[in-house]
Design a protein around this motif. Sequence first.
Motif, PDB file in Angstrom:
ATOM      1  N   LEU A  59     116.498  38.021  25.037  1.00 14.90           N
ATOM      2  CA  LEU A  59     117.593  38.932  24.723  1.00 14.90           C
ATOM      3  C   LEU A  59     118.680  38.854  25.787  1.00 14.90           C
ATOM      4  CD1 LEU A  59     118.661  41.078  22.820  1.00 14.90           C
ATOM      5  CD2 LEU A  59     117.362  42.795  24.099  1.00 14.90           C
ATOM      6  N   LYS A  60     118.283  38.716  27.039  1.00 17.45           N
ATOM      7  CA  LYS A  60     119.249  38.608  28.133  1.00 17.45           C
ATOM      8  C   LYS A  60     120.108  37.366  27.980  1.00 17.45           C
ATOM      9  CE  LYS A  60     119.666  38.522  33.174  1.00 17.45           C
ATOM     10  NZ  LYS A  60     118.949  38.524  34.468  1.00 17.45           N
ATOM     11  N   GLU A  61     119.485  36.237  27.595  1.00 16.09           N
ATOM     12  CA  GLU A  61     120.247  34.999  27.386  1.00 16.09           C
ATOM     13  C   GLU A  61     121.220  35.159  26.225  1.00 16.09           C
ATOM     14  OE1 GLU A  61     117.039  31.582  28.808  1.00 16.09           O
ATOM     15  OE2 GLU A  61     116.951  32.370  26.769  1.00 16.09           O
TER      16      GLU A  61
ATOM     17  N   LEU B 164     122.677  37.792  25.181  1.00 15.38           N
ATOM     18  CA  LEU B 164     123.761  38.746  25.464  1.00 15.38           C
ATOM     19  C   LEU B 164     124.557  38.372  26.712  1.00 15.38           C
ATOM     20  CD1 LEU B 164     121.868  42.115  24.779  1.00 15.38           C
ATOM     21  CD2 LEU B 164     123.408  40.881  23.240  1.00 15.38           C
ATOM     22  N   LYS B 165     124.330  37.168  27.214  1.00 17.49           N
ATOM     23  CA  LYS B 165     124.940  36.767  28.489  1.00 17.49           C
ATOM     24  C   LYS B 165     126.467  36.856  28.457  1.00 17.49           C
ATOM     25  CE  LYS B 165     124.895  33.129  32.011  1.00 17.49           C
ATOM     26  NZ  LYS B 165     126.323  33.232  32.295  1.00 17.49           N
ATOM     27  N   LYS B 166     127.087  36.375  27.383  1.00 22.70           N
ATOM     28  CA  LYS B 166     128.551  36.369  27.333  1.00 22.70           C
ATOM     29  C   LYS B 166     129.120  37.783  27.285  1.00 22.70           C
ATOM     30  CE  LYS B 166     129.370  31.739  25.562  1.00 22.70           C
ATOM     31  NZ  LYS B 166     130.083  30.911  24.553  1.00 22.70           N
ATOM     32  N   THR B 167     128.444  38.656  26.554  1.00 18.26           N
ATOM     33  CA  THR B 167     128.901  40.053  26.528  1.00 18.26           C
ATOM     34  C   THR B 167     128.692  40.702  27.889  1.00 18.26           C
ATOM     35  OG1 THR B 167     128.416  40.250  24.166  1.00 18.26           O
ATOM     36  CG2 THR B 167     128.570  42.289  25.421  1.00 18.26           C
ATOM     37  N   HIS B 168     127.547  40.417  28.499  1.00 14.49           N
ATOM     38  CA  HIS B 168     127.272  40.940  29.842  1.00 14.49           C
ATOM     39  C   HIS B 168     128.314  40.460  30.842  1.00 14.49           C
ATOM     40  CE1 HIS B 168     125.543  40.645  33.909  1.00 14.49           C
ATOM     41  NE2 HIS B 168     124.941  41.784  33.622  1.00 14.49           N
ATOM     42  N   ASP B 169     128.662  39.158  30.749  1.00 12.24           N
ATOM     43  CA  ASP B 169     129.636  38.592  31.682  1.00 12.24           C
ATOM     44  C   ASP B 169     131.066  39.047  31.379  1.00 12.24           C
ATOM     45  OD1 ASP B 169     127.546  37.305  32.829  1.00 12.24           O
ATOM     46  OD2 ASP B 169     127.974  35.336  31.989  1.00 12.24           O
ATOM     47  N   GLY B 170     131.234  39.731  30.246  1.00  8.08           N
ATOM     48  CA  GLY B 170     132.557  40.244  29.892  1.00  8.08           C
ATOM     49  C   GLY B 170     132.787  41.625  30.463  1.00  8.08           C
ATOM     50  N   PHE B 171     132.887  42.630  29.597  1.00  5.64           N
ATOM     51  CA  PHE B 171     133.280  43.963  30.086  1.00  5.64           C
ATOM     52  C   PHE B 171     132.177  44.642  30.891  1.00  5.64           C
ATOM     53  CE2 PHE B 171     130.998  45.585  26.449  1.00  5.64           C
ATOM     54  CZ  PHE B 171     130.726  46.908  26.728  1.00  5.64           C
TER      55      PHE B 171
ATOM     56  N   LEU C  58     124.162  42.054  12.810  1.00  5.28           N
ATOM     57  CA  LEU C  58     125.249  41.521  13.634  1.00  5.28           C
ATOM     58  C   LEU C  58     124.843  40.134  14.138  1.00  5.28           C
ATOM     59  CD1 LEU C  58     128.070  42.407  14.655  1.00  5.28           C
ATOM     60  CD2 LEU C  58     126.970  43.125  16.773  1.00  5.28           C
ATOM     61  N   THR C  59     125.562  39.115  13.702  1.00  2.00           N
ATOM     62  CA  THR C  59     125.213  37.733  14.025  1.00  2.00           C
ATOM     63  C   THR C  59     126.091  37.163  15.143  1.00  2.00           C
ATOM     64  OG1 THR C  59     126.752  36.813  12.386  1.00  2.00           O
ATOM     65  CG2 THR C  59     124.525  37.348  11.632  1.00  2.00           C
ATOM     66  N   LYS C  60     125.646  36.013  15.674  1.00  2.00           N
ATOM     67  CA  LYS C  60     126.410  35.195  16.637  1.00  2.00           C
ATOM     68  C   LYS C  60     126.728  35.930  17.941  1.00  2.00           C
ATOM     69  CE  LYS C  60     128.517  32.888  12.639  1.00  2.00           C
ATOM     70  NZ  LYS C  60     129.745  32.413  11.993  1.00  2.00           N
ATOM     71  N   LEU C  61     125.849  36.839  18.327  1.00  8.35           N
ATOM     72  CA  LEU C  61     126.065  37.574  19.580  1.00  8.35           C
ATOM     73  C   LEU C  61     126.008  36.651  20.795  1.00  8.35           C
ATOM     74  CD1 LEU C  61     124.121  40.931  19.116  1.00  8.35           C
ATOM     75  CD2 LEU C  61     126.466  40.715  19.899  1.00  8.35           C
ATOM     76  N   ASP C  62     125.268  35.552  20.675  1.00  2.13           N
ATOM     77  CA  ASP C  62     125.125  34.642  21.815  1.00  2.13           C
ATOM     78  C   ASP C  62     126.388  33.842  22.086  1.00  2.13           C
ATOM     79  OD1 ASP C  62     124.518  33.466  19.269  1.00  2.13           O
ATOM     80  OD2 ASP C  62     123.930  31.640  20.329  1.00  2.13           O
ATOM     81  N   GLY C  63     127.321  33.805  21.127  1.00  2.00           N
ATOM     82  CA  GLY C  63     128.507  32.971  21.281  1.00  2.00           C
ATOM     83  C   GLY C  63     129.785  33.732  21.574  1.00  2.00           C
TER      84      GLY C  63
ATOM     85  N   PHE D 169     118.285  46.642  24.079  1.00  2.17           N
ATOM     86  CA  PHE D 169     119.634  46.092  24.020  1.00  2.17           C
ATOM     87  C   PHE D 169     120.464  46.568  25.207  1.00  2.17           C
ATOM     88  CE2 PHE D 169     124.088  46.333  22.750  1.00  2.17           C
ATOM     89  CZ  PHE D 169     124.318  45.061  22.236  1.00  2.17           C
ATOM     90  N   VAL D 170     120.476  47.869  25.458  1.00  5.14           N
ATOM     91  CA  VAL D 170     121.294  48.428  26.544  1.00  5.14           C
ATOM     92  C   VAL D 170     120.783  47.963  27.908  1.00  5.14           C
ATOM     93  CG1 VAL D 170     122.058  50.561  27.667  1.00  5.14           C
ATOM     94  CG2 VAL D 170     122.038  50.402  25.170  1.00  5.14           C
ATOM     95  N   GLU D 171     119.465  47.940  28.086  1.00  3.64           N
ATOM     96  CA  GLU D 171     118.906  47.501  29.365  1.00  3.64           C
ATOM     97  C   GLU D 171     119.266  46.041  29.662  1.00  3.64           C
ATOM     98  OE1 GLU D 171     117.588  49.311  31.710  1.00  3.64           O
ATOM     99  OE2 GLU D 171     117.785  51.111  30.468  1.00  3.64           O
TER     100      GLU D 171
END
Length: 397
Positions: free
Chosen positions: A101-103, A105-112, A347-352, A390-392
């Motif tokens: 899950l961390k991998e 969500l990496k792009k979202t994590h690295d964003g805001f 919700l799809t394509k969260l990794d991209g 998800f939040v963690e």
Amino acid sequence: MREFQFYPAGAGDIIFLIIIAGFAILILLSLYKKFLKKESNKYESVAKTEKEEEEEIAEEVQEEPEEVEREEEIEQEETTPIQQAEPIKVEELARPQPKSLKEGLKKTHDGFIARLNKIFFSSEKITKANLEAIEEILFTSDVGVKTSQRLLDYLNESLSKKELEDASKLKEALKSKIKEMIKIESPPIPFDKKPYIIMVVGVNGVGKTTTIGKLGAKYKAMGKSVLFAAGDTFRAAASEQIEVWGQRSGIQVVSGQEGGDPAAVIYDAISAAKAKDIDIVIADTAGRLHTKQPLMEELKKVKRVCNKAVEGSPHEIFLVLDANTGQNAIAQAKEFNDALGITGIILTKLDGTAKGGVIIGICDELKKPVRYIGIGESVEDLREFNPDEFVEALFED
């Protein structure tokens, strides 16, 4: 008889004779050296020839056993049967590995989220400037303006001035409120009707058909029998795409002619499921029409036909959204929900994308549960949505 007279030799004559004798000796020595050199070369040549012959003989002696060994190897190769390698399945080579899950969500994590964490970790005490920066980050993210304002109002109302200045407390309060927003009550899918009809909707390009294929594989792995209804008759190759997924998972597909009536195809699929005692029918639907008929009206027709085939169906209406569309996904969700009354979101394509924060806005504004999220290409990467996890994973340092 004449008598010879001998005259005594003078000193000049003696010197002359000595010189002549010296030259004669030098000539003789030179000839002798040439003779010795010639003989020496002759003996060396003979010795060399003999040595080469000996080496050749030795090599031949060594090669003989090697040739014998090679002949034995050849005989063994001729008598030993060739073992055929087991064929490697293309699916096994091409199968992508599931992500954590961390991998995903990496792009979202690295964003805001990374921008927020930078403020939280910059100082233990949050200043007025820090609070303004947090407000700006939320408003410029894909969380949405309304949801961002609700988050800020909650922080200001629930935390004291002293707590607002505490970075750790401010971060925990924000995480807590986000969890509350996305934790929409959603009991597990009961599958208590047979066939259990799931209608899947969404605009073209969101990954709707691929999601259907993964859902079918998941449900079949749970021991359920599944049937696909290829109801997107307007998109080129849509039926072929869902048939490929059916072949991969051993799931039957009911399809119709390209450009045909989607509602008729789905009705036939439900009828086939009833006749064959199938547990679940997953119906693909159009995401765009090539006629003057509005898309939402066509989908309402499909919903009515499902209810005609099995009263009370469709039992689930899943809306598939592409996370890459950001806040546009919120507008799409509102439109589909107003027309059909969706029961869950995928919700799809969260990794991209770095726009995964849109999930907060969708849940907050629609109050509809997110059933699944897509964080990769494998079947396992379509996973059930867990708000706490998800939040963690999103806020993990």
